[in-house]
Design an enzyme around this catalytic site. Sequence first.
Site, PDB file in Angstrom:
ATOM      1  N   GLU A  39      38.164  37.956  33.962  1.00  0.00           N
ATOM      2  CA  GLU A  39      37.922  37.661  35.376  1.00  0.00           C
ATOM      3  C   GLU A  39      39.259  37.572  36.135  1.00  0.00           C
ATOM      4  O   GLU A  39      40.223  36.999  35.629  1.00  0.00           O
ATOM      5  CB  GLU A  39      37.194  36.302  35.422  1.00  0.00           C
ATOM      6  CG  GLU A  39      36.821  35.786  36.799  1.00  0.00           C
ATOM      7  CD  GLU A  39      36.166  34.381  36.712  1.00  0.00           C
ATOM      8  OE1 GLU A  39      36.244  33.738  35.641  1.00  0.00           O
ATOM      9  OE2 GLU A  39      35.583  33.950  37.729  1.00  0.00           O
ATOM     10  N   LYS A 110      30.345  38.182  41.796  1.00  0.00           N
ATOM     11  CA  LYS A 110      29.861  36.975  41.094  1.00  0.00           C
ATOM     12  C   LYS A 110      28.838  36.199  41.933  1.00  0.00           C
ATOM     13  O   LYS A 110      29.129  35.792  43.061  1.00  0.00           O
ATOM     14  CB  LYS A 110      31.059  36.081  40.779  1.00  0.00           C
ATOM     15  CG  LYS A 110      30.762  34.901  39.867  1.00  0.00           C
ATOM     16  CD  LYS A 110      32.075  34.165  39.529  1.00  0.00           C
ATOM     17  CE  LYS A 110      31.896  33.100  38.471  1.00  0.00           C
ATOM     18  NZ  LYS A 110      33.206  32.468  38.116  1.00  0.00           N
ATOM     19  N   CYS A 143      31.950  35.145  34.131  1.00  0.00           N
ATOM     20  CA  CYS A 143      32.222  33.765  33.717  1.00  0.00           C
ATOM     21  C   CYS A 143      30.991  32.842  33.853  1.00  0.00           C
ATOM     22  O   CYS A 143      30.045  32.981  33.112  1.00  0.00           O
ATOM     23  CB  CYS A 143      33.441  33.246  34.492  1.00  0.00           C
ATOM     24  SG  CYS A 143      34.255  31.843  33.666  1.00  0.00           S
TER      25      CYS A 143
END
Lengths: 264, 264
Positions: A39, A110, A143
């Site tokens: 990330e 995300k 994540c």
Amino acid sequence: MKIGFVQMRPVLGDTAANIKKITSLIEDIGDADLVVLPELCNSGYNFKTGESAFKAAEEVNGSQFIRRLEELCKQFNFHIVSGFNERDNDRLYNTAVLVGPGGYIGKYRKLHLFLNEKDLFAPGDVGLPVFDIGTCKIGMLICFDWIFPEVWRVLALKGADIICHPSNLVIPGLCQRAVPIHAVTNRVFVVTANRIGDEDDLTFTGLSIIADPRGEVLSQASSDREETAAVEVDISKARDKNATARNHLFDDRRPEEYNRINKK
Amino acid sequence: MKIGFVQMRPVLGDTAANIKKITSLIEDIGDADLVVLPELCNSGYNFKTGESAFKAAEEVNGSQFIRRLEELCKQFNFHIVSGFNERDNDRLYNTAVLVGPGGYIGKYRKLHLFLNEKDLFAPGDVGLPVFDIGTCKIGMLICFDWIFPEVWRVLALKGADIICHPSNLVIPGLCQRAVPIHAVTNRVFVVTANRIGDEDDLTFTGLSIIADPRGEVLSQASSDREETAAVEVDISKARDKNATARNHLFDDRRPEEYNRINKK
């Protein structure tokens, strides 16, 4: 095909240094077909101000970082999924980009921002895309998305064979225990490319992992070293959703019952 | 409150023997508030014919097995969730019943039948009920249901604090690895009461487990002994869905993005 990860310690706010480091680490992997990077590995993670995060971001169009990924993909004839601090006009997104030998392919933003990311980034707004790269179909998560079972399921139901998961994980080992379970319940391959090192008050936990559709761990990195790994996988295993001769994990689902309202 | 399990080896087709064994094992647990028993523990599991499965089943109304559970609940002032080979007219269901000191409360019928269960049982048709017993809210799943992430999520979103999971697991250890992950992603307690022993070609894997909303294993049984366990738990931990000070696991969900259709 061969799938792998780069586990590294990005340098906060120094895209040129991160490009150099990625280039050097990726040369270790050799003949992989798909490589996943952590990330926000173009920029580092723990920005204390929106201004510093903004300065370290790039737009997809014109990004030096993505241009370099394109060159690497062309040179090694593989695909890369990489975390990317993405600027879009006056907004930042915590993004993952998919790049191949033919250039930039697409992105995921995300959906579930962690803690102070909420001050820096706008929440994802491109859903959960799946990209067919010929040899396989690729979905991306980033994540903290890992803790939401819905997103793994949606990507698998859309046909993703491999879920690429660039990460900067800080909770020791919990996601790494969950990844093989998400892999086996959805019968997909998962590549979690985590970072290592510290940034101010945060310590990143490494242990990057490749899991297969049976929940086996095919490769796992250390908690504290920059390293790479790649393993040969048979994509047809992700397309076989049979848990037994009579249990197809998607066909056996009972959505009409999941939504049933019970009278007390 | 204190929650526990009975891990046992039921006798195939002998309800009276199973009642006796459960009575004896449950006396070990002492002051529990909720005890979970294995799947189909009134009847055993591996029936070779519909007729033998039918003979070992009972209707909820008039069941000797449930009457005995009611007596135990009254005697020990606790609740039981138990697997139950349920007859309903000419159908059988692989059911879990919830019984308390005041008597029978309700049931769940297994939604995802495993392998040859498809020849014996009708698929569940009562959805995923959640029962409020005052001290907590209880959801139920049965054995192979574990591999469907949807059902854990639906029960948690409906407010279940504890998911009781009567099982006859045969795949070594896989579900037992998944249970703490389902617990932490949904922030619930899970009690998986598994059986042990063999029936013909099947070996059941024990390792009954209690997991908490942080993914910790609070108790785990052996793979091959009849035994019981009970642990003190704080139900408020299942009602705190905050993964961090700024991440509420239910409020952070993005259902509108999960369903977004991507233009290529």
